[in-house]
Design a protein around this motif. Structure first.
Motif: not given
Length: 307
Positions: A107-132
Motif C-alpha cells: 500500500t505504501l509503495v503504491s501510494l508513494s508512486n501514485a503521488i509522484r505521478l500526480v505531481k509530475s507531468n502526467s495526465p493524472y490529476t487525482s488519487i482515489m483510495y478504495v478500501r474493500v
C-alpha cells in the motif's frame, strides 16, 4: 494455482551481459505469459539483474532507471518494490496487480508512486483510495450500528491510507531535531497539504456505486476480500485516462463469505496469466519480502503454513 509472476533464471555469462532488449524466448524458451518479471543470475557472479517483460522484450532495470525510480517519497527497499515502482510509473500500463505478503509495503509503495505521478507531468490529476471492507457484500456491509457520523463510521476503513500518508510526511522530517509536539503538528499540516495538492480521496467499495472517475489513479486495497461482483463493480467505475493499482493477498482474506477460490482477486490473477487480447495493458508484481517487522514475517509464515 501458484503463479510465477517473477521468475528467477540462471543464464550464461555471455547471455547475462547482453540481456537488455533481447527477445525473452531467445533467453528462456519456457517463458510463459505469467512471467512478467525476471531475476537473472549467472554462475560466475553474485550479481543479479532484474527485468520486466514488455511485448516479449527484456527490459533490464539499469542504474539510471533505478535512480529515477528512487526519486519519490518512499525509497524502494528491495528489488520487488523497484519492479512495482517501475510498473506503476510506466505510462503504458493501465492495470497493475500486486499480490503480496502482509507487511511487504504494497500500500505504501503504491501510494508513494501514485503521488509522484500526480505531481509530475502526467495526465493524472487525482488519487482515489478504495478500501474493500471485510464484509463487501451489500447486505452485510453495514456500518449503521457503529456510533458516530457517517464520516466517522467509514474512517475505520481508511487507517491504512492515513498511516501511509503520515509515514510519507514523517519521512521528510527524519533528520529533524524538532520536539515531538512540534513534529506532530508539522506532520499533520504536511498530510493535509499533500491530500489537497494531490487531490487524494477515499471511499469504501460500497461507496463507489454509481460513480465514474476520469484522470484518476485508483488504489484498490485489500482486494482479497472482494467478491467477484464487487470487483466487477469497482473496475466498471474506472473512466477514461485512469490507472488502476490493485493490492491484496490471498493469504489475508478476512471476509467470512470469501475464499481464495471464490474471490475476485483469484479471477484477476488467472486472467493476468493468460492472453486475453482485452486492450488493457497489465502487469503483475508480487512482493514476497516482509519489511514491516519480524513479528509480521513470523505471523505470515506461521499462518500460511497452517493454511
Amino acid at each position: 494455482v501458484d503463479y510465477e509472476f517473477t521468475k528467477t533464471l540462471e543464464v550464461s555469462e555471455g547471455t547475462f551481459r547482453t540481456l537488455h532488449n533481447r527477445n525473452i524466448y531467445e533467453v528462456d524458451p519456457d517463458h510463459l505469459i505469467e512471467h512478467y518479471n525476471y531475476k537473472f543470475t549467472t554462475p560466475t557472479s553474485a550479481q543479479v539483474k532484474i527485468a520486466s517483460i514488455n511485448n516479449a522484450t527484456i527490459n533490464i532495470l539499469g542504474k539510471d532507471t533505478e535512480q529515477e525510480l528512487r526519486r519519490q517519497d518512499v525509497n524502494p527497499s528491495n528489488a520487488d518494490q523497484l519492479l512495482l515502482s517501475r510498473a506503476i510509473q510506466d505510462p503504458t500500463m493501465d492495470l497493475i496487480v500486486c499480490e503480496a505478503l502482509a507487511g511487504s509495503g504494497k500500500t505504501l509503495v503504491s501510494l508513494s508512486n501514485a503521488i509522484r505521478l500526480v505531481k509530475s507531468n502526467s495526465p493524472y490529476t487525482s488519487i482515489m483510495y478504495v478500501r474493500v471492507s471485510v464484509n463487501d457484500v451489500e447486505a452485510v456491509e453495514e456500518v449503521g450500528f457503529l456510533p458516530g457520523t457517517a464520516e466517522e463510521k467509514n474512517a475505520i476503513y481508511f487507517h491504512p491510507l492515513y498511516d501511509s500518508l503520515d509515514f510519507i510526511i514523517r519521512n521528510r522530517f527524519k533528520n529533524s531535531k524538532m520536539k515531538a509536539g512540534e513534529l506532530d503538528e508539522k506532520v499533520e499540516e504536511g498530510v493535509e497539504k499533500l491530500i489537497a495538492d494531490c487531490n487524494i480521496s477515499a471511499a469504501t467499495g460500497l461507496g463507489m456505486r454509481g460513480r465514474t472517475f476520469q484522470d484518476t489513479i485508483f488504489i484498490f486495497d485489500e482486494i482479497g476480500n472482494a467478491s467477484k461482483p464487487s470487483l466487477q463493480k469497482l473496475l466498471t467505475r474506472v473512466g477514461k485516462n485512469c490507472k488502476v493499482i490493485l493490492v491484496g493477498s490471498n493469504n489475508q482474506i478476512d471476509n467470512p463469505n470469501m475464499t481464495k477460490f471464490t474471490n475476485g482477486l483469484s479471477v484477476l490473477l488467472k486472467d493476468c496469466a493468460t492472453e486475453t487480447g482485452s486492450g488493457i495493458n497489465k502487469h503483475v508484481v508480487p512482493l514476497q519480502r516482509v519489511v514491516r517487522s519480524d513479528f509480521a514475517e513470523y505471523a505470515e509464515k506461521l499462518f500460511t503454513k497452517e493454511g
